[in-house]
Write an enzyme that holds these catalytic residues in place. Structure first.
Site, PDB file in Angstrom:
ATOM      1  N   GLU A  76       3.284  -5.870   7.581  1.00  0.00           N
ATOM      2  CA  GLU A  76       2.603  -4.795   8.297  1.00  0.00           C
ATOM      3  C   GLU A  76       3.020  -4.641   9.757  1.00  0.00           C
ATOM      4  O   GLU A  76       3.093  -3.508  10.269  1.00  0.00           O
ATOM      5  CB  GLU A  76       1.079  -5.005   8.223  1.00  0.00           C
ATOM      6  CG  GLU A  76       0.454  -4.662   6.878  1.00  0.00           C
ATOM      7  CD  GLU A  76       0.484  -5.814   5.889  1.00  0.00           C
ATOM      8  OE1 GLU A  76      -0.182  -5.725   4.853  1.00  0.00           O
ATOM      9  OE2 GLU A  76       1.196  -6.824   6.156  1.00  0.00           O
TER      10      GLU A  76
ATOM     11  N   GLY B  79      -0.563  -5.103   0.986  1.00  0.00           N
ATOM     12  CA  GLY B  79      -1.777  -5.030   0.189  1.00  0.00           C
ATOM     13  C   GLY B  79      -1.654  -5.720  -1.150  1.00  0.00           C
ATOM     14  O   GLY B  79      -2.657  -6.166  -1.729  1.00  0.00           O
TER      15      GLY B  79
ATOM     16  N   ALA C 169       0.844  -1.192   0.000  1.00  0.00           N
ATOM     17  CA  ALA C 169       0.000   0.000   0.000  1.00  0.00           C
ATOM     18  C   ALA C 169       0.882   1.246   0.000  1.00  0.00           C
ATOM     19  O   ALA C 169       2.060   1.188   0.362  1.00  0.00           O
ATOM     20  CB  ALA C 169      -0.910   0.000   1.222  1.00  0.00           C
TER      21      ALA C 169
ATOM     22  N   GLU D 254      -2.313  -9.309  -0.428  1.00  0.00           N
ATOM     23  CA  GLU D 254      -3.740  -9.402  -0.110  1.00  0.00           C
ATOM     24  C   GLU D 254      -4.589  -9.332  -1.375  1.00  0.00           C
ATOM     25  O   GLU D 254      -5.602 -10.026  -1.496  1.00  0.00           O
ATOM     26  CB  GLU D 254      -4.123  -8.297   0.867  1.00  0.00           C
ATOM     27  CG  GLU D 254      -3.535  -8.525   2.265  1.00  0.00           C
ATOM     28  CD  GLU D 254      -3.769  -7.368   3.207  1.00  0.00           C
ATOM     29  OE1 GLU D 254      -4.403  -7.590   4.252  1.00  0.00           O
ATOM     30  OE2 GLU D 254      -3.320  -6.246   2.911  1.00  0.00           O
TER      31      GLU D 254
END
Length: 257
Positions: free
Chosen positions: A135, A112, A66, A115
């Site tokens: 993360e 992300g 991200a 994910e």
């Protein structure tokens, strides 16, 4: 379709979405998430498209994570809304598309990015790919489904290790753990994805959509996946694809779905 951060190509029944932020290693920012949602919505509504390949531009990254600069100063409420918006508009949305989505992971798939790959229906990887959920090294946890989808794919113990250590695994390790189905070279990644997509496309799109719903139901809390399978199986008998498929089998010819 014209977008700032993604490219969309169509060829017959196959579409390809390429996340195109090479200078940022294709990192997901708010604009990119919105554009991906719009692209998937349009392709889902296009009855000609029967499979979608999702990949990243260049040879370094699928999605490197991200865009942290967008939320570094967020409050608790803002962080909660960020996660929910991502789930609703992209990650859960992709997982529940009736059009199958194949992730072609061409390099780093971190945070992300992993994910997003996990929200696709299955994954292929180039041999230089690295995957992980880093993360916790930033003081946060995966917020786009990583704590739920990773254990489903690799098992609770390995998922706990990957999340807690914030480490990366290789493409071959990802294949060993069941995170990706195939590993190949960069040059052969998209051709392999297209080859598999072509096998998907020649089958019944109605039946594939029903299978996606039935498989996903087995991972939903409070839902009996077997009951959903029974219902979806029965509904198939009312489709034109079932009529054509069974007729073709009895006539010893290929079906025309």
């Amino acid at each position: 379709m014209r977008f700032e951060n993604i490219l969309v190509e169509k060829k017959d029944s196959l579409a390809q979405i390429t996340i195109n932020r090479p200078k940022k290693l294709n990192a997901l920012n708010k604009v990119t998430i919105i554009e991906l949602n719009e692209a998937f919505e349009e392709l889902e509504d296009d009855t000609k498209i029967r499979a979608i390949i999702l990949t990243g531009s260049g040879e370094k990254a699928f999605v490197a994570g991200a865009d942290i600069s967008e939320f570094a100063d967020f409050s608790v409420d803002e962080g909660t809304r960020l996660s929910k918006l991502g789930h609703d508009t992209l990650f859960d949305y992709v997982e529940n598309l009736s059009t199958p989505v194949i992730a072609a992971v061409n390099g780093f798939a971190l945070g992300g990015g992993l994910e997003l790959a996990m929200s696709c229906h299955f994954r292929l990887a180039s041999d230089n790919a690295k995957m992980g959920l880093p993360e916790v090294s930033l003081g946060v946890i995966p917020g786009y489904g990583g704590t739920q989808r990773l254990p489903q794919l690799v098992g609770k113990g390995k998922a706990m290790e990957m999340i807690m250590t914030a480490g990366m695994i290789s493409a071959e390790e990802a294949k060993e753990y069941g995170l990706v189905n195939y590993v190949t070279t960069q040059e052969e990644l998209l051709p392999l994805a297209e080859k598999i997509a072509s096998k998907v496309i020649r089958n019944s799109s109605d039946a594939i959509s029903a299978a996606i719903r039935a498989v996903n139901a087995g991972f939903e809390e409070g839902i009996n996946g077997f009951n959903v399978e029974i219902e979806e199986f029965g509904e198939c008998f009312g489709t034109e694809d079932f009529t054509e498929g069974t007729a073709a089998f009895l006539d010893k010819r290929k079906p025309n779905f």
